[in-house]
Design a protein around this motif. Structure first.
Motif, PDB file in Angstrom:
ATOM      1  N   ILE A   1     -97.391 -45.395  -7.731  1.00 27.08           N
ATOM      2  CA  ILE A   1     -96.166 -46.083  -7.313  1.00 27.08           C
ATOM      3  C   ILE A   1     -95.069 -45.989  -8.360  1.00 27.08           C
ATOM      4  O   ILE A   1     -93.894 -45.911  -8.043  1.00 27.08           O
TER       5      ILE A   1
ATOM      6  N   GLN B   1     -95.569 -55.572   1.423  1.00 26.04           N
ATOM      7  CA  GLN B   1     -95.858 -54.134   1.316  1.00 26.04           C
ATOM      8  C   GLN B   1     -95.263 -53.479   2.559  1.00 26.04           C
ATOM      9  O   GLN B   1     -95.821 -53.573   3.646  1.00 26.04           O
TER      10      GLN B   1
ATOM     11  N   THR C   1     -94.916 -40.479   1.345  1.00 23.77           N
ATOM     12  CA  THR C   1     -95.836 -40.278   0.213  1.00 23.77           C
ATOM     13  C   THR C   1     -95.723 -41.330  -0.888  1.00 23.77           C
ATOM     14  O   THR C   1     -96.588 -41.397  -1.746  1.00 23.77           O
ATOM     15  N   GLN C   2     -94.687 -42.170  -0.848  1.00 26.24           N
ATOM     16  CA  GLN C   2     -94.518 -43.138  -1.938  1.00 26.24           C
ATOM     17  C   GLN C   2     -95.687 -44.107  -2.041  1.00 26.24           C
ATOM     18  O   GLN C   2     -95.926 -44.690  -3.104  1.00 26.24           O
ATOM     19  N   HIS C   3     -96.433 -44.266  -0.963  1.00 28.97           N
ATOM     20  CA  HIS C   3     -97.590 -45.161  -0.999  1.00 28.97           C
ATOM     21  C   HIS C   3     -98.900 -44.407  -1.218  1.00 28.97           C
ATOM     22  O   HIS C   3     -99.970 -44.998  -1.197  1.00 28.97           O
ATOM     23  N   THR C   4     -98.797 -43.088  -1.420  1.00 35.36           N
ATOM     24  CA  THR C   4    -100.014 -42.303  -1.637  1.00 35.36           C
ATOM     25  C   THR C   4    -100.065 -41.677  -3.024  1.00 35.36           C
ATOM     26  O   THR C   4    -101.061 -41.082  -3.390  1.00 35.36           O
TER      27      THR C   4
ATOM     28  N   SER D   1     -88.446 -51.884   0.069  1.00 35.93           N
ATOM     29  CA  SER D   1     -89.205 -52.634  -0.931  1.00 35.93           C
ATOM     30  C   SER D   1     -88.286 -53.479  -1.798  1.00 35.93           C
ATOM     31  O   SER D   1     -88.669 -54.541  -2.281  1.00 35.93           O
TER      32      SER D   1
ATOM     33  N   SER E   1     -93.359 -42.312  -7.927  1.00 36.31           N
ATOM     34  CA  SER E   1     -92.759 -41.805  -6.693  1.00 36.31           C
ATOM     35  C   SER E   1     -91.235 -41.826  -6.717  1.00 36.31           C
ATOM     36  O   SER E   1     -90.586 -40.869  -6.298  1.00 36.31           O
ATOM     37  N   ASP E   2     -90.648 -42.915  -7.215  1.00 36.72           N
ATOM     38  CA  ASP E   2     -89.189 -43.033  -7.246  1.00 36.72           C
ATOM     39  C   ASP E   2     -88.579 -41.975  -8.156  1.00 36.72           C
ATOM     40  O   ASP E   2     -87.593 -41.321  -7.798  1.00 36.72           O
TER      41      ASP E   2
ATOM     42  N   GLN F   1     -93.765 -53.564   8.103  1.00 35.73           N
ATOM     43  CA  GLN F   1     -95.167 -53.578   7.698  1.00 35.73           C
ATOM     44  C   GLN F   1     -96.058 -52.893   8.732  1.00 35.73           C
ATOM     45  O   GLN F   1     -96.896 -52.066   8.381  1.00 35.73           O
TER      46      GLN F   1
ATOM     47  N   SER G   1     -92.586 -50.253   4.449  1.00 38.27           N
ATOM     48  CA  SER G   1     -91.983 -48.925   4.407  1.00 38.27           C
ATOM     49  C   SER G   1     -90.873 -48.901   5.442  1.00 38.27           C
ATOM     50  O   SER G   1     -90.685 -49.866   6.181  1.00 38.27           O
TER      51      SER G   1
ATOM     52  N   ASP H   1     -85.822 -46.618  -1.947  1.00 35.72           N
ATOM     53  CA  ASP H   1     -86.748 -47.746  -1.835  1.00 35.72           C
ATOM     54  C   ASP H   1     -86.063 -49.000  -1.307  1.00 35.72           C
ATOM     55  O   ASP H   1     -86.341 -50.103  -1.751  1.00 35.72           O
TER      56      ASP H   1
END
Length: 198
Positions: free
Chosen positions: A178, A101, A172-175, A94, A181-182, A21, A103, A91
């Protein structure tokens, strides 16, 4: 497992979540004592110093990575194995810590310690990422040996491209949306591998 071993394991569990986190640099003896409701002395008794504790956290994370990403990815077909590996890798944090939350703690650590040349943690993060890249390269080698991917391109180069795709995805998966992204990452992996297929 005795009480001391259980306490150490709990420290590592809570610390890998926290570092996923907030980063590994945020992990201190004081942080861990609060996370685990222990005295500072209670934490110190399990580690020589803060750096040794941070390295132990990364080692624990690597063991989780092997169990949650590498082992379940195994396929007899080497190309399917690579695709499965990248899919699991996309991922993994997660999936492991659904209520948080998070990464990738490894990437966070690489970035945080990259400008600390004398740090033992920096040395460990580099070795850790090299182990991962070497493993991916060996999987690509197997694809080449079984005529699944071309031998005209160096396996290291293909592994590097896949590794770079993951780094981009992790950031970038959090930008981006959601839910997208995968899929975007997996499609990118498929396109990249397709261009090297025999």
């Amino acid at each position: 497992m005795n009480k001391g071993e259980r306490t150490r394991l709990e420290i590592l569990k809570q610390s890998i979540i926290h570092s996923s986190q907030y980063g590994l640099a945020d992990i201190t003896i004081g942080t861990v004592s609060k996370l685990c409701n222990l005295s500072r002395t209670g934490v110190i008794s399990h580690f020589e110093n803060k750096e040794d504790m941070q390295i132990a956290i990364l080692e624990y994370g690597e063991a989780l990575f092997r169990e949650r990403v590498i082992k379940p990815a195994w396929r007899e077909d080497p190309l399917e194995h690579v695709i499965s590996l990248l899919g699991n890798w996309a991922d993994w944090t997660s999936e492991m810590f659904k209520e948080h939350q998070v990464s990738c703690p490894f990437i966070k650590a690489v970035v945080e310690f990259q400008n600390r040349p004398s740090s033992k943690v920096r040395t460990f993060t580099i070795e850790q990422q090299n182990r991962l890249l070497n493993y991916l390269t060996h999987r690509i080698d197997r694809c080449v040996e079984q005529n699944k991917l071309t031998s005209e391109v160096d396996s290291v180069a293909i592994a590097y491209e896949l590794y770079s795709l993951y780094l981009g995805h992790a950031i970038t998966q959090h930008t981006v949306l959601i839910n997208a992204s995968d899929t975007l990452f997996k499609n990118s992996v498929a396109r990249l591998l397709k261009q090297y297929q025999v």
